[in-house]
Motif scaffolding. Sequence first.
Motif, PDB file in Angstrom:
ATOM      1  N   PHE A  30       8.023   1.171  -2.121  1.00 29.66           N
ATOM      2  CA  PHE A  30       9.121   0.348  -2.652  1.00 29.66           C
ATOM      3  C   PHE A  30      10.185   0.084  -1.602  1.00 29.66           C
ATOM      4  CE2 PHE A  30       7.718   2.170  -6.949  1.00 29.66           C
ATOM      5  CZ  PHE A  30       6.950   1.048  -7.234  1.00 29.66           C
ATOM      6  N   GLU A  31      10.230   0.958  -0.601  1.00 31.72           N
ATOM      7  CA  GLU A  31      11.124   0.726   0.527  1.00 31.72           C
ATOM      8  C   GLU A  31      10.604  -0.458   1.352  1.00 31.72           C
ATOM      9  OE1 GLU A  31      12.536   4.790   2.010  1.00 31.72           O
ATOM     10  OE2 GLU A  31      11.538   3.899   3.760  1.00 31.72           O
ATOM     11  N   LEU A  32       9.277  -0.482   1.564  1.00 31.70           N
ATOM     12  CA  LEU A  32       8.663  -1.544   2.367  1.00 31.70           C
ATOM     13  C   LEU A  32       8.669  -2.873   1.625  1.00 31.70           C
ATOM     14  CD1 LEU A  32       5.585   0.408   3.774  1.00 31.70           C
ATOM     15  CD2 LEU A  32       7.525  -0.442   5.109  1.00 31.70           C
ATOM     16  N   ASP A  33       8.498  -2.816   0.302  1.00 29.69           N
ATOM     17  CA  ASP A  33       8.444  -4.043  -0.484  1.00 29.69           C
ATOM     18  C   ASP A  33       9.060  -3.824  -1.869  1.00 29.69           C
ATOM     19  OD1 ASP A  33       7.909  -6.433  -1.690  1.00 29.69           O
ATOM     20  OD2 ASP A  33       5.759  -6.447  -1.235  1.00 29.69           O
ATOM     21  N   PRO A  34      10.407  -3.914  -1.912  1.00 33.30           N
ATOM     22  CA  PRO A  34      11.123  -3.635  -3.164  1.00 33.30           C
ATOM     23  C   PRO A  34      10.679  -4.537  -4.315  1.00 33.30           C
ATOM     24  CG  PRO A  34      12.656  -3.821  -1.321  1.00 33.30           C
ATOM     25  CD  PRO A  34      11.309  -4.252  -0.814  1.00 33.30           C
ATOM     26  N   ALA A  35      10.175  -5.739  -4.000  1.00 32.05           N
ATOM     27  CA  ALA A  35       9.775  -6.678  -5.053  1.00 32.05           C
ATOM     28  C   ALA A  35       8.631  -6.128  -5.901  1.00 32.05           C
ATOM     29  CB  ALA A  35       9.383  -8.022  -4.443  1.00 32.05           C
ATOM     30  N   LEU A  36       7.849  -5.213  -5.344  1.00 36.41           N
ATOM     31  CA  LEU A  36       6.719  -4.650  -6.092  1.00 36.41           C
ATOM     32  C   LEU A  36       7.182  -3.908  -7.347  1.00 36.41           C
ATOM     33  CD1 LEU A  36       4.402  -3.316  -3.236  1.00 36.41           C
ATOM     34  CD2 LEU A  36       4.056  -5.333  -4.684  1.00 36.41           C
ATOM     35  N   LEU A  37       8.401  -3.408  -7.279  1.00 36.70           N
ATOM     36  CA  LEU A  37       8.970  -2.668  -8.410  1.00 36.70           C
ATOM     37  C   LEU A  37       8.992  -3.536  -9.670  1.00 36.70           C
ATOM     38  CD1 LEU A  37      10.250   0.170  -8.712  1.00 36.70           C
ATOM     39  CD2 LEU A  37      12.463  -0.879  -8.264  1.00 36.70           C
ATOM     40  N   ARG A 108      -2.337  -5.801  10.879  1.00 38.78           N
ATOM     41  CA  ARG A 108      -1.538  -4.596  10.776  1.00 38.78           C
ATOM     42  C   ARG A 108      -1.711  -4.010   9.379  1.00 38.78           C
ATOM     43  NH1 ARG A 108       3.140  -4.921   8.339  1.00 38.78           N
ATOM     44  NH2 ARG A 108       3.552  -6.859   7.240  1.00 38.78           N
ATOM     45  N   LEU A 109      -1.277  -2.810   9.231  1.00 36.19           N
ATOM     46  CA  LEU A 109      -1.378  -2.167   7.936  1.00 36.19           C
ATOM     47  C   LEU A 109      -0.520  -2.885   6.917  1.00 36.19           C
ATOM     48  CD1 LEU A 109      -1.151   1.626   8.528  1.00 36.19           C
ATOM     49  CD2 LEU A 109      -2.992   0.312   7.520  1.00 36.19           C
ATOM     50  N   THR A 110      -0.995  -2.958   5.703  1.00 38.17           N
ATOM     51  CA  THR A 110      -0.162  -3.527   4.665  1.00 38.17           C
ATOM     52  C   THR A 110       0.583  -2.417   3.950  1.00 38.17           C
ATOM     53  OG1 THR A 110      -1.958  -3.405   3.151  1.00 38.17           O
ATOM     54  CG2 THR A 110      -1.715  -5.470   4.374  1.00 38.17           C
ATOM     55  N   VAL A 111       1.396  -2.809   2.999  1.00 38.54           N
ATOM     56  CA  VAL A 111       2.341  -1.846   2.433  1.00 38.54           C
ATOM     57  C   VAL A 111       1.685  -0.642   1.754  1.00 38.54           C
ATOM     58  CG1 VAL A 111       4.325  -3.368   2.323  1.00 38.54           C
ATOM     59  CG2 VAL A 111       2.707  -3.340   0.403  1.00 38.54           C
ATOM     60  N   VAL A 112       0.586  -0.868   1.037  1.00 41.07           N
ATOM     61  CA  VAL A 112      -0.035   0.269   0.360  1.00 41.07           C
ATOM     62  C   VAL A 112      -0.676   1.217   1.381  1.00 41.07           C
ATOM     63  CG1 VAL A 112      -1.780   1.029  -1.299  1.00 41.07           C
ATOM     64  CG2 VAL A 112      -0.401  -0.988  -1.810  1.00 41.07           C
TER      65      VAL A 112
END
Length: 153
Positions: A30-37, A108-112
């Motif tokens: 959620f730090e990397l992609d807060p919108a996922l919340l 590159r690595l994605t958020v998960v």
Amino acid sequence: EKDKGLIRDSWESLGKNKVPHGIVMFTRLFELDPALLTLFSYSTNCGVAPECLSSPQFLEHVTKVMFVIDAAVSHLDDLHSLEDFLLNLGRKHQAVGVKTQSFTMTMRLTVVGESLLYMLQSSLGPAYTTPLRQAWLNMYSIVVSAMTRGWAK
Ligand code: HEM
């Protein structure tokens, strides 16, 4: 085979209760992609990510995630037996609005993936080595490619 041992041993060394490690992983996510919340319908019950992560519904999802990783680790010898389950899991995530880009790895690595490795690194400390990281990445990409088929249509 060596990869499998690295994965099994490191997963076991995290201890029986995987939920705290799942919280580390999702805090990072959620730090990397807060919108996922906002994809969690019940995110309206809480405000910001740290607060949400301690709510029962989020803990339940984290528990489910750790359960799936645990299943993958236990089925390293026959990951294809999880194929249908993972495809359906992918489909469910598509239905709730998750994009494959959050899971799949290109350059590159994605958020998960990044959050999973972050959790392993912070939980394992010095035991987190390059071969270990690579072993986990290999398993991760197998799991994700099965899940990704759930987005197919
Ligand atoms: C269900 C979102 C990653 C495993 C769900 C649901 C949402 C969601 C909104 C439905 C509500 C719920 O059951 O809590 C996300 C997002 C993710 C993510 C935004 C990251 C981008 C993962 C990962 C796994 C996973 C990495 C495991 C590998 C599950 C499971 C369910 C679920 C097992 C229950 C499916 C069912 O009802 O049969 N997820 N999820 N999720 N998620 Fe995720």
